[in-house]
Design a protein around this motif. Structure first.
Motif, PDB file in Angstrom:
ATOM      1  N   ALA A   1      -2.610   6.201   5.562  1.00 23.11           N
ATOM      2  CA  ALA A   1      -2.647   7.445   4.786  1.00 23.11           C
ATOM      3  C   ALA A   1      -4.081   7.813   4.420  1.00 23.11           C
TER       4      ALA A   1
ATOM      5  N   PRO B   1       3.655  12.078  -2.328  1.00 24.56           N
ATOM      6  CA  PRO B   1       2.445  12.207  -1.511  1.00 24.56           C
ATOM      7  C   PRO B   1       2.650  13.202  -0.381  1.00 24.56           C
ATOM      8  N   SER B   2       1.587  13.910  -0.020  1.00 27.74           N
ATOM      9  CA  SER B   2       1.684  14.948   1.005  1.00 27.74           C
ATOM     10  C   SER B   2       1.843  14.378   2.403  1.00 27.74           C
ATOM     11  N   PHE B   3       1.450  13.117   2.594  1.00 27.36           N
ATOM     12  CA  PHE B   3       1.607  12.448   3.884  1.00 27.36           C
ATOM     13  C   PHE B   3       2.084  11.022   3.651  1.00 27.36           C
TER      14      PHE B   3
ATOM     15  N   GLU C   1      -3.962   8.952  -1.351  1.00 25.69           N
ATOM     16  CA  GLU C   1      -4.274  10.354  -1.620  1.00 25.69           C
ATOM     17  C   GLU C   1      -5.085  10.494  -2.906  1.00 25.69           C
TER      18      GLU C   1
ATOM     19  N   HIS D   1      -5.634   9.323   7.356  1.00 25.15           N
ATOM     20  CA  HIS D   1      -5.061  10.661   7.586  1.00 25.15           C
ATOM     21  C   HIS D   1      -5.802  11.707   6.757  1.00 25.15           C
ATOM     22  N   HIS D   2      -6.183  11.354   5.541  1.00 26.96           N
ATOM     23  CA  HIS D   2      -6.869  12.309   4.667  1.00 26.96           C
ATOM     24  C   HIS D   2      -8.350  12.442   4.992  1.00 26.96           C
TER      25      HIS D   2
ATOM     26  N   ARG E   1     -14.364   7.179   0.400  1.00 21.53           N
ATOM     27  CA  ARG E   1     -14.327   7.507   1.825  1.00 21.53           C
ATOM     28  C   ARG E   1     -14.203   6.276   2.729  1.00 21.53           C
TER      29      ARG E   1
ATOM     30  N   TYR F   1      -8.732   9.074  -2.450  1.00 24.43           N
ATOM     31  CA  TYR F   1      -9.525   9.964  -1.586  1.00 24.43           C
ATOM     32  C   TYR F   1      -9.950  11.198  -2.373  1.00 24.43           C
ATOM     33  N   LYS F   2      -9.022  11.755  -3.164  1.00 23.11           N
ATOM     34  CA  LYS F   2      -9.366  12.917  -3.991  1.00 23.11           C
ATOM     35  C   LYS F   2     -10.437  12.578  -5.015  1.00 23.11           C
TER      36      LYS F   2
END
Length: 384
Positions: free
Chosen positions: A183, A377-379, A151, A186-187, A159, A154-155
């Motif tokens: 993960a 983490p959100s996922f 996460e 997923h993002h 990519r 990616y932020k």
């Protein structure tokens, strides 16, 4: 960022839980079959455990803590035989090398004594899947750690990623990079390749050649490994012109990482997930500094995890008003948790074998550690 109470506050919270007076000879024995030498020595929790036991014993409240310590030389089978000796000496809590080939037989042995296996650095899902009632880990599982760095990177704009796996250290080195990849995708990112390595690698030219042959070269090189391997890896990647992110795990969280890499600029795009913010003037750093001043040879976050084990075990015994191993474990697992160093309160009531904690992601700026994020983490990929 202040997220941990001072050691005085933590001790005070532990002692105020007192559930009754103890006899003068009341004693908690914690047996550490520890990697004092060998490849896992930088990740041993012993000095932090010793420091915390000393603080609690000097405070003089509750039962005395006795640590039984022997060197496993980083050999899993030796840790099992040492742990058996500790159980025969009456240890209520034992620990060993933080991998399943040590911890599964330890948990089976300890069950016959009512004792708890408390592996503070363990992150591998095998122990959680096995579901031993008498096992506790001091850290969140690997899929959570991998998800936290996925996460974060990616932020940061990454990519594409290549993941690098090894079968040498179980799911920590083999599956964690894949959980990162799940993960990351997923993002919205994409894993464009998977490479392999062996622990103890000093020449990374085969992996680097394959990385450079990818078109385009991926934004992220993700690996779960340890020092000195990762220090050598970072140097060789940078020397070969790689300008992407190098993403790691708690194996990167060794105070010698910066010196091993040598060049502050080479660390600018290195991040890793760990168990608490160190090297950031945090309360964990204050605890470790106090231990050093008292003569304990603490190194970093793993010593703070060792202190967690001792502090939580002592607080649980005080809460239970007993040094019986089964009663201590019930209090360790009880709702409300117990005080810790790497988190203000550490609870096992929600997840069973692993604690409720956020995951710090550490990066670097001008050669100094910085906190990239510290959250759940959100996922998180499915792993049970």
């Amino acid at each position: 960022m202040k997220r941990i109470p001072t050691i005085g506050m933590a001790l005070g919270a532990a002692l105020v839980l007192c559930g009754g007076a103890f006899a003068d000879d009341a004693e908690i024995k914690i047996g550490l079959a520890a990697s004092l030498t060998g490849p896992y020595a930088p990740y041993a929790e012993v000095e932090g455990a010793r420091c915390m036991a000393d603080k609690l014993n000097k405070a003089g409240e509750g039962p005395k803590i006795t640590l039984l310590v022997e060197d496993t030389r980083s050999e899993p089978q030796l840790s099992v035989s040492i742990a058996q000796k500790f159980l025969d000496q009456g240890a209520q809590v034992i620990t060993g090398i933080p991998f399943p080939d040590s911890l599964i037989p330890l948990s089976q042995l300890a069950a016959n004594y009512g004792a708890t296996v408390f592996s503070t650095p363990n992150t591998q899902v095998e122990m959680q899947v096995a579901g031993f009632d008498n096992f506790l880990a001091g850290a969140v599982p690997d899929p959570v750690n991998g998800a936290a760095t996925a996460e974060a990177v990616y932020k940061a704009g990454a990519r594409t990623a290549v993941i690098v796996t090894s079968a040498d250290a179980g799911s920590w080195s083999e599956m964690l990079p894949r959980w990162f990849g799940q993960a990351f995708e997923h993002h919205g990112g994409k894993v464009v390749g998977e490479l392999t390595h062996s622990l103890g690698t000093t020449d990374w030219s085969p992996q680097i050649a394959r990385l450079k042959a990818m078109d385009p070269v991926p934004d992220v090189f993700m690996i779960s490994s340890m020092l000195p391997d990762v220090g050598i890896l970072i140097r060789q990647l940078k020397a070969n012109g790689y300008d992407g992110w190098i993403v790691g795990t708690d194996g990167f969280d060794d105070p010698s990482l910066e010196g091993s890499v040598g060049d502050a600029a080479a660390l600018e795009k290195v991040i890793f997930a760990t168990h608490g913010p160190t090297g950031l003037d945090s309360e964990i750093d204050a605890f470790l500094a106090g231990c050093k001043a008292a003569g304990f040879k603490v190194q970093g976050i793993f010593d703070a995890l060792g202190a967690d084990m001792v502090l939580e075990t002592h607080a649980a015994a005080v809460k239970a008003g007993s040094v019986d191993p089964v009663e201590i474990r019930k209090a360790l697992r009880a709702e409300g948790g117990n005080p810790g160093i790497t988190a203000p309160v550490i609870s096992y009531a929600e997840n069973g074998g692993f604690p409720v904690k956020t995951v710090p992601v550490i990066g670097f700026k001008d050669g100094k550690r910085v906190l990239v994020s510290d959250s759940n983490p959100s996922f998180v990929p499915s792993w049970r």
